[in-house]
Each structure stands twice: as structure tokens, then as C-alpha cells.
Design a protein around this motif. Structure first.
Motif, PDB file in Angstrom:
ATOM      1  N   ALA A  14      47.097  29.111  47.412  1.00 44.22           N
ATOM      2  CA  ALA A  14      46.276  30.112  46.588  1.00 44.22           C
ATOM      3  C   ALA A  14      45.012  29.578  46.567  1.00 44.22           C
ATOM      4  O   ALA A  14      43.882  30.351  46.729  1.00 44.22           O
ATOM      5  CB  ALA A  14      47.075  30.360  45.177  1.00 44.22           C
ATOM      6  N   ASN A  31      43.310  30.406  49.749  1.00 44.58           N
ATOM      7  CA  ASN A  31      43.090  31.946  49.956  1.00 44.58           C
ATOM      8  C   ASN A  31      44.009  32.198  50.953  1.00 44.58           C
ATOM      9  O   ASN A  31      43.761  33.042  51.819  1.00 44.58           O
ATOM     10  CB  ASN A  31      41.802  32.395  49.949  1.00 44.58           C
ATOM     11  CG  ASN A  31      40.754  32.338  48.904  1.00 44.58           C
ATOM     12  OD1 ASN A  31      41.172  32.379  47.641  1.00 44.58           O
ATOM     13  ND2 ASN A  31      39.542  31.840  48.943  1.00 44.58           N
ATOM     14  N   PRO A  65      47.497  33.973  51.718  1.00 46.26           N
ATOM     15  CA  PRO A  65      48.683  34.963  51.126  1.00 46.26           C
ATOM     16  C   PRO A  65      49.950  34.260  51.830  1.00 46.26           C
ATOM     17  O   PRO A  65      49.808  33.830  52.900  1.00 46.26           O
ATOM     18  CB  PRO A  65      48.252  36.276  51.569  1.00 46.26           C
ATOM     19  CG  PRO A  65      46.881  36.349  52.033  1.00 46.26           C
ATOM     20  CD  PRO A  65      46.497  34.898  52.499  1.00 46.26           C
ATOM     21  N   ASN A  96      47.032  34.851  39.393  1.00 41.28           N
ATOM     22  CA  ASN A  96      46.182  35.338  40.551  1.00 41.28           C
ATOM     23  C   ASN A  96      46.737  34.723  41.786  1.00 41.28           C
ATOM     24  O   ASN A  96      45.594  34.558  42.480  1.00 41.28           O
ATOM     25  CB  ASN A  96      44.803  35.136  40.135  1.00 41.28           C
ATOM     26  CG  ASN A  96      43.985  36.213  41.084  1.00 41.28           C
ATOM     27  OD1 ASN A  96      44.646  37.498  41.496  1.00 41.28           O
ATOM     28  ND2 ASN A  96      42.649  36.122  41.309  1.00 41.28           N
ATOM     29  N   ARG A  97      47.799  34.266  42.127  1.00 48.85           N
ATOM     30  CA  ARG A  97      48.187  33.900  43.375  1.00 48.85           C
ATOM     31  C   ARG A  97      48.491  34.920  44.598  1.00 48.85           C
ATOM     32  O   ARG A  97      49.528  35.816  43.983  1.00 48.85           O
ATOM     33  CB  ARG A  97      49.179  32.815  43.187  1.00 48.85           C
ATOM     34  CG  ARG A  97      48.445  31.541  42.576  1.00 48.85           C
ATOM     35  CD  ARG A  97      49.665  30.509  41.992  1.00 48.85           C
ATOM     36  NE  ARG A  97      49.145  29.508  41.477  1.00 48.85           N
ATOM     37  CZ  ARG A  97      49.880  28.680  40.787  1.00 48.85           C
ATOM     38  NH1 ARG A  97      51.085  28.782  40.387  1.00 48.85           N
ATOM     39  NH2 ARG A  97      49.470  27.466  40.295  1.00 48.85           N
ATOM     40  N   PRO A  98      48.175  34.785  45.697  1.00 49.11           N
ATOM     41  CA  PRO A  98      48.356  35.801  46.467  1.00 49.11           C
ATOM     42  C   PRO A  98      50.079  35.962  47.145  1.00 49.11           C
ATOM     43  O   PRO A  98      50.077  35.701  48.382  1.00 49.11           O
ATOM     44  CB  PRO A  98      47.493  35.709  47.732  1.00 49.11           C
ATOM     45  CG  PRO A  98      47.100  34.316  47.596  1.00 49.11           C
ATOM     46  CD  PRO A  98      47.110  33.909  46.330  1.00 49.11           C
ATOM     47  N   PHE A 104      53.289  37.706  47.986  1.00 46.06           N
ATOM     48  CA  PHE A 104      54.033  39.087  48.175  1.00 46.06           C
ATOM     49  C   PHE A 104      55.447  38.758  48.773  1.00 46.06           C
ATOM     50  O   PHE A 104      55.756  37.794  49.306  1.00 46.06           O
ATOM     51  CB  PHE A 104      53.204  39.572  49.282  1.00 46.06           C
ATOM     52  CG  PHE A 104      51.812  39.817  48.851  1.00 46.06           C
ATOM     53  CD1 PHE A 104      51.305  41.084  48.485  1.00 46.06           C
ATOM     54  CD2 PHE A 104      50.870  38.945  49.259  1.00 46.06           C
ATOM     55  CE1 PHE A 104      49.957  41.454  48.211  1.00 46.06           C
ATOM     56  CE2 PHE A 104      49.472  39.176  48.990  1.00 46.06           C
ATOM     57  CZ  PHE A 104      49.134  40.581  48.422  1.00 46.06           C
ATOM     58  N   ALA A 164      44.348  39.539  51.257  1.00 46.86           N
ATOM     59  CA  ALA A 164      45.410  39.734  50.186  1.00 46.86           C
ATOM     60  C   ALA A 164      44.860  41.133  49.605  1.00 46.86           C
ATOM     61  O   ALA A 164      45.781  41.992  49.280  1.00 46.86           O
ATOM     62  CB  ALA A 164      44.993  38.990  49.060  1.00 46.86           C
ATOM     63  N   ASP A 165      43.671  41.716  49.779  1.00 43.55           N
ATOM     64  CA  ASP A 165      43.372  42.888  49.193  1.00 43.55           C
ATOM     65  C   ASP A 165      44.113  44.038  50.342  1.00 43.55           C
ATOM     66  O   ASP A 165      44.350  45.100  49.839  1.00 43.55           O
ATOM     67  CB  ASP A 165      41.840  43.212  49.196  1.00 43.55           C
ATOM     68  CG  ASP A 165      41.220  42.428  47.793  1.00 43.55           C
ATOM     69  OD1 ASP A 165      41.877  41.910  47.209  1.00 43.55           O
ATOM     70  OD2 ASP A 165      39.836  42.237  47.742  1.00 43.55           O
ATOM     71  N   ARG A 176      47.534  44.505  49.691  1.00 42.51           N
ATOM     72  CA  ARG A 176      48.024  45.219  48.255  1.00 42.51           C
ATOM     73  C   ARG A 176      47.722  46.700  48.326  1.00 42.51           C
ATOM     74  O   ARG A 176      48.188  47.479  47.816  1.00 42.51           O
ATOM     75  CB  ARG A 176      46.998  44.989  47.110  1.00 42.51           C
ATOM     76  CG  ARG A 176      47.627  43.625  46.553  1.00 42.51           C
ATOM     77  CD  ARG A 176      46.893  43.352  45.281  1.00 42.51           C
ATOM     78  NE  ARG A 176      45.583  43.320  45.267  1.00 42.51           N
ATOM     79  CZ  ARG A 176      44.795  42.128  45.359  1.00 42.51           C
ATOM     80  NH1 ARG A 176      45.760  41.168  45.652  1.00 42.51           N
ATOM     81  NH2 ARG A 176      43.658  42.114  45.448  1.00 42.51           N
ATOM     82  N   HIS A 203      52.661  43.072  43.682  1.00 38.60           N
ATOM     83  CA  HIS A 203      53.070  42.585  44.939  1.00 38.60           C
ATOM     84  C   HIS A 203      54.600  42.673  45.318  1.00 38.60           C
ATOM     85  O   HIS A 203      54.847  41.844  46.166  1.00 38.60           O
ATOM     86  CB  HIS A 203      52.615  40.929  44.588  1.00 38.60           C
ATOM     87  CG  HIS A 203      51.186  40.576  44.399  1.00 38.60           C
ATOM     88  ND1 HIS A 203      50.618  39.397  44.635  1.00 38.60           N
ATOM     89  CD2 HIS A 203      50.055  41.317  44.154  1.00 38.60           C
ATOM     90  CE1 HIS A 203      49.329  39.603  44.552  1.00 38.60           C
ATOM     91  NE2 HIS A 203      49.031  40.696  44.223  1.00 38.60           N
TER      92      HIS A 203
END
Length: 361
Positions: A102, A105, A107, A126-128, A130, A313-314, A317, A334
Motif C-alpha cells: 500500500a 501504491n 494494488p 486506505n489500502r488498495p 481488492f 486503484a481508482d 474501483r 473493494h
């Protein structure tokens, strides 16, 4: 078998035409040795097939699957320059690696970790992370959707074997159905692992039930179904994931229904992948399809993120991506937007998908 999985994927090139050059670099984290190595080979087989089609570059990293977690995974992923990591069959390794990934950055798409606490903590920090595995509650929700759609005019019963998972599953189903104004005519906890369940099926008949949701294992379901048919009772039975197991002393008869994750290809793309692997003397099973889907998602998301100059990550999502498992998209939580469970029926030695018009909430 393992050697063939490692080196026999060249025939899969024909699945999606020519490979695309200069694809993203993706870390594939899965066991390389030990009792879970066969599952790791399934992950790598699916990932390699997807990479051939998308042009992605894979970096294969082992995971130890030990209680203390594998602290070597995150540095290996970061030093390899991977833009994302898929796999992580062991929750301990995921918990150990996620903070550093994370911070970089990167994911992570886990294929199997189902812990609700794990995802809650990741979102809080706030960790990516999924999840391609189903979220907690999805099994119960799919059962509710099917029961509400197909049993609304039928007297139904809810029974469980008293184990923690079965009891929680049936209770969740009961509460959700009551929210929709549906109440069972019979609720009971039966004694599991019995040679016969004639008393149970007779109680179901006296209660007037015609449909029964069973929170129990495959062995008990087989006995309950056998005894109901011996008594010539017009009962339809449906269970959950616990039915995805080997037969015990009594074989499961045709007609048993279950809420399951599909293990065989149910999309044209998955069927084509399985056929190509079969020609290469390989078997598309277990984590092959999820790993293929994960690499496909990351590859397509990376292309979209690069074109729009947005964080990966955006894009994960906000967009939906076609895969061998069907369209995959993640919500703000997620988790998978669409419930992956299907209603299936046991016929001639395997579970077959039934019509699944009911959609999850």
C-alpha cells in the motif's frame, strides 16, 4: 501434472489472437512448494494464459503460507517493479505484505482471502486491496435471492446441522427473508452424521414444507434426500457451499440444489479456455479461471489508467472489465459488485448451473 502446468501453456496463445506488446508487469503471488503447491500451479497456469493474450509481463513470487506471514513478499514485488499483485492464497501472507504494498501504491487482488476483518482494516487504512473471492454474506444473499424469487408461493423450511458456519448461514437467510415478509413453516437443527434422517423428513412433511434449505454437509444432504425419496415426499432441497465435497457412504442423488461458486467454465470465454487447456493436456480447475480473470482485469485497468493518467486503484474501483468469469467490477468497498454465486443442481456426477435470474442486492 505440475510440470505440464508449468510448461504446457503455449497452445493457449490461440485463445485471444496475437499477444499485445509492452503490457504491464504483474506480480503473481502463490505457493511454490508444500501442500498448497498444486493450488499455486493453478494460479500460475491461469495467469500465464491471460498474460499471453494481454501482453502482460508476470513476476512469479512464492508465498510461505506460515502462521507468521511471509515478510519477503512485499520487497520482492516492489523491487520487481510490478504495478499490481494478484494471488495471495494465504491470509497471513497478505496481512504481512499489504502495508508495504500500500505504501508503494501497488494494488492487490486476492483470489481467496474471505476475512471480513481483513477488508475492513484495509478500507480503514486506505489500502488498495481488492477481492475476487466472495465477500462475507454473499452466499446467504444469493440463497435469499433464489428463495424469494422461486419459493415465494411455496411453504419452505430452514434446517441446519448445528455447526457454526451452518447455523450462521441459515440464521442470516432467515433474517433476510423475514425482512421481505417471508417466514418459514419449519425451522430446526438436526443431528448430523446419522445413518438415517427419516424422522427429520417426516417432521418436514407434517409441517407442510415443500422446499427446504439445508445448512449442512454433503453427507447429511445425501442421506436426507435419500430418505425423503424413500418416503415418497415431494420435497426439494437446496444447500450451500458445504455440498461442494466428495461423496461419503451415501452418494448425492440427482436433483440436489446448491448455492455455489462455479468451478467449470460458464462463459463462452471460459469454455474456450478450458478446451484449449484440454488440448494441451491441462485441466482448467480451481484457481485457473480466477487468476486468468485477475490478470485480465489488471491489464485492462492499467491500459485505461495510462490513457486517462489516473491511479490504477481508482480505475479498478470505477470500471467493469470483461473476463473469463464474466464482467468484473469492484464497488467502493473493494468487493465484487456482482454476486459470483450461482444456483446449481447435481446431475450425473457434477453440479450444473440452473437459471439464475435473481440478482443480489
Amino acid at each position: 501434472m505440475l510440470r505440464r502446468l508449468l510448461f504446457g501453456l503455449i497452445p493457449l496463445l490461440a485463445l485471444a489472437g496475437p499477444a499485445i506488446a509492452a503490457g504491464p508487469r504483474i506480480a503473481v503471488v502463490a505457493p511454490l512448494s508444500g501442500p498448497l503447491a498444486i493450488l499455486g500451479e493453478q494460479v500460475r497456469a491461469g495467469a500465464r494464459a491471460a498474460a499471453k493474450a494481454s501482453g502482460a509481463e508476470l513476476v512469479e513470487i512464492g508465498e510461505a503460507c506460515a502462521e507468521e506471514g511471509d515478510n519477503a513478499i512485499a520487497p520482492a514485488v516492489v523491487s520487481a517493479g510490478a504495478i499490481a499483485a494478484i494471488g495471495f492464497l494465504c491470509t497471513e501472507d497478505l496481512q504481512s505484505a499489504l502495508p508495504a504494498l500500500a505504501d508503494a501504491n501497488i494494488p492487490v487482488l486476492t483470489l481467496s482471502a474471505r476475512s471480513g476483518v481483513l477488508m475492513e482494516d484495509a478500507l480503514k487504512r486506505n489500502r488498495p486491496l481488492f477481492r475476487l473471492a466472495p465477500a462475507p454474506g454473499m452466499e446467504a444473499q444469493k440463497a435469499v435471492d433464489v428463495i424469494a424469487a422461486e419459493w415465494a408461493t411455496e411453504p419452505f423450511a430452514l434446517i441446519d446441522d448445528g455447526t457454526i458456519h451452518a447455523r450462521e448461514l441459515v440464521e442470516a437467510v432467515r433474517l433476510k427473508l423475514e425482512e421481505r415478509g417471508m417466514k418459514p413453516v419449519f425451522v430446526d437443527t438436526y443431528r448430523p452424521a446419522q445413518e438415517q434422517q427419516i424422522g427429520l423428513v417426516r417432521r418436514l412433511a407434517r409441517a407442510g414444507a415443500t422446499r427446504v434449505f439445508v445448512g449442512g454437509d454433503r453427507g447429511d444432504m445425501a442421506i436426507i434426500l435419500r430418505d425423503a425419496r424413500a418416503e415418497r415426499l415431494p420435497l426439494t432441497f437446496m444447500g450451500g457451499e458445504m455440498l461442494m465435497a466428495a461423496d461419503t457412504q451415501v452418494k448425492l442423488e440427482n436433483g440436489a440444489r446448491a448455492i455455489l461458486l462455479p468451478t467449470d467454465g460458464v462463459t463462452p470465454e471460459a469454455i474456450a479456455l478450458a478446451a484449449a487447456m484440454k488440448q494441451a493436456d491441462l485441466v482448467a480447475e480451481g484457481y485457473v479461471f480466477p487468476a486468468h480473470a485477475a490478470v485480465t482485469v489488471v491489464s485492462r485497468a492499467a491500459a485505461a489508467a495510462g490513457a486517462a493518467n489516473r491511479p490504477l486503484a481508482d480505475v479498478l474501483r470505477q470500471q467493469t472489465f470483461p473476463t473469463v468469469l464474466g464482467p468484473i467490477g469492484f464497488g467502493d468497498d473493494h468487493e465484487l459488485r456482482d454476486n459470483p454465486y450461482l444456483q446449481m443442481e447435481w446431475r450425473d456426477g457434477r453440479f450444473h448451473p440452473l437459471g439464475n435470474t435473481a440478482e443480489g442486492e
